[in-house]
Write an enzyme that holds these catalytic residues in place. Structure first.
Site, short mmCIF file in Angstrom:
data_model
loop_
_atom_site.label_atom_id
_atom_site.label_comp_id
_atom_site.label_asym_id
_atom_site.label_seq_id
_atom_site.Cartn_x
_atom_site.Cartn_y
_atom_site.Cartn_z
N ASP A 178 -15.62 11.17 -118.53
CA ASP A 178 -16.32 12.13 -117.35
C ASP A 178 -15.45 12.25 -116.28
OD1 ASP A 178 -18.44 13.34 -116.08
OD2 ASP A 178 -19.20 11.80 -115.18
N HIS A 190 -19.03 15.95 -115.13
CA HIS A 190 -20.13 16.64 -115.10
C HIS A 190 -20.62 17.45 -113.76
CE1 HIS A 190 -20.72 12.93 -112.49
NE2 HIS A 190 -21.41 13.74 -111.93
N SER A 218 -20.09 12.82 -106.17
CA SER A 218 -19.46 12.65 -107.86
C SER A 218 -18.05 13.61 -107.37
CB SER A 218 -20.34 13.10 -108.57
OG SER A 218 -21.49 12.62 -109.30
#
Length: 506
Positions: A170, A140, A245
């Site tokens: 992911d 993402h 992230s």
């Protein structure tokens, strides 16, 4: 005059007494070590002593060498993309009456307008895990990016190239070129992580580069979080915020044990619960992406579900553990190997299976073409099957429409507020099941009934009751006649493209 001389003599005497007291105190303190000796050890000796102590998660000052070694390999990733917005049309643009008053030129101006462009940018983190320039991050972070810029801790900037992505975990791998002497973090073994271990989260939250937070491993094997298709997360209370992230989760040896992925938050910020993809899963995904450009996963060809206490009783299990086979895919590896609906998988290729998540993850890691032993419980007895693993189909996780469809025809109340009717090919199309499906369709479920509490809904197709096949309303009625009040009922249903068991408690 006499008073002045007396005062002077008294002052001199008091000064001599005070000075003598100070000298005596210093001498006694040095002699008997009354003063603290904090500065008596040379600085170099202190550093050497600290370095010699094994780093096992002790006091905070033990993390300094870990941070110095690991943080340079954590990079800042910024992406940008251009979004073309659709042309905004006037409702009067092609109206003849409108053209009559405002002219053809005004309408042409609407038609010739180019779609507007909007630019989006985002920030995230990544970890250099190979001196050739390979960086692992979250999917993402770089998804749909037109440009990727990678900034190292020493402010060197590189253009990132996408090697491959895996939305199911992911994760993504990018690469930078022309990088000399790139810092890397060594891989750690996430399988041996224990709850309570110290871990450090390194990343770039809110664009603040090289931010370190400390915490512990709060849990391992977290699944059903709703972030990805394959979930086996490490949960930590080390602060993770937007921008973290793709960053590193390292252990007290400075090894990479996880890729920070998401947080649980009601406010959008840190609330003490963060999730990281385990390093063993991340490394397997990365190796596959680099080698083939995609992730090759093993496939068993079964639909599985969690075993509840009620299901455990129905299938004569001592513990509510394992993975219940609710369906075998026609022509799939499991069907060819002799698996049957209702089998409970308790071991796969030497790995104990406690729940469906464990099975799904170990099957995905299994080599395609490998023959493995699988232990199942069938009718209360343990049986060993041999199955050859196939490659997972691309459309395995295709989205399913969960909307209910109405049934038609006569309705008759049976089984405590549950109404069913004959399943025709037309109804099968309406409820989204194959026309060849045999069973009865649920046309109504009374609110608050045992069937409704068990999860039954209108549009479900009942294919068996207590392991007896149901092909018609007559067969359904005959099956319900033998049911005793107070006994739990095991029902197998088909909903859209899936099959599973439920237990109804009348």
């Amino acid at each position: 005059m006499t008073i002045e001389r007396g005062s002077f003599r008294l002052g001199v005497l008091a000064g001599i007494v005070l000075l003598s007291g100070v000298i005596l105190g210093v001498v006694l303190s040095v002699r008997w070590d009354w003063l603290p000796q904090a500065q008596s050890t040379p600085a170099l000796a202190v550093a050497e002593t600290a370095a010699a102590v094994p780093v096992t998660g002790g006091p905070p000052n033990h993390f300094v060498p870990i941070v110095r070694a690991a943080s340079p390999a954590v990079v800042n990733i910024s992406t940008s993309r251009t979004i073309k917005q659709k042309e905004v049309r006037s409702p009067f643009q092609d109206d003849p009456f409108f053209k009559h008053f405002f002219g053809e030129e005004f309408s042409r101006r609407f038609r010739d307008r180019n779609p507007r462009k909007r630019y989006e940018s985002s920030l995230g983190s990544g970890v250099i895990v190979d001196r050739r320039g390979y960086i692992i991050t979250n999917n993402h972070v770089i998804e749909k990016a037109d440009e990727i810029k990678v900034v190292l801790s020493d402010d060197r900037e590189f253009e990132g190239k996408i090697i491959g992505t895996d939305p199911k975990t992911d994760l993504a791998v990018i690469k930078i070129e022309d990088g000399d002497d790139l810092p890397v973090i060594p891989w750690g073994n996430s399988d041996i992580l224990n709850v309570g271990e110290y871990v450090l989260a390194i990343g770039n939250p809110f664009g603040l580069s090289q931010t370190i937070t400390m915490g512990i491993v709060s849990a391992v094997g977290r699944a059903n979080v709703g972030i990805a298709d394959y979930e086996d997360f490490i949960q930590t209370d080390a602060a993770i915020n937007p921008g973290n992230s793709g960053g590193a989760l390292v252990n007290t040896k400075g090894e990479l044990v996880g890729i920070n992925t998401a947080i649980f938050s009601r406010s959008g910020g840190y609330m003490g619960i963060g999730f990281a993809v385990p390093s063993n899963m991340a490394k397997a995904v990365m190796d596959s992406l680099i080698k083939t450009g995609k992730v090759v996963r093993g496939w068993l060809g079964v639909s599985i579900q969690k075993i509840t206490k009620d299901l455990a009783q129905q299938f004569d299990l001592k513990e509510a553990e394992g993975a219940l086979v609710s369906e075998t895919v026609e022509g799939g590896p499991a069907e060819k190997a002799g698996f049957k609906d209702g089998d409970v998988i308790i071991e796969f290729d030497g790995n104990d299976i406690d729940n469906p998540t464990t099975l799904r993850n170990v099957v995905a890691r299994a080599a395609v073409g490998k023959q493995v032993k699988v232990k199942v419980i069938r009718s209360g007895k343990t049986k060993t099957l041999r199955v050859r693993i196939a490659e997972q189909p691309k459309d395995l996780f295709a989205s399913r429409d969960e909307k209910d469809s109405d049934g038609t025809g006569s309705e008759e109340a049976v089984l405590a507020g549950l109404e069913v009717q004959t399943l025709t090919s037309e109804i099968a199309r309406q409820v989204g099941v194959p026309e060849a499906t045999k069973g009865v369709v649920v046309s109504a479920v009374e609110a608050g009934s045992a069937a409704q509490r068990a999860g039954m809904r209108r549009g479900d197709v009942i294919t068996s009751i207590n392991r007896k096949r149901i092909t018609s309303v007559k067969g359904f009625r005959n099956a319900t006649k033998s049911l005793k009040k107070g006994n739990n009922i095991l029902i197998k249903i088909r909903r859209r493209n899936g099959k599973f068991f439920i237990v109804i408690k009348p």
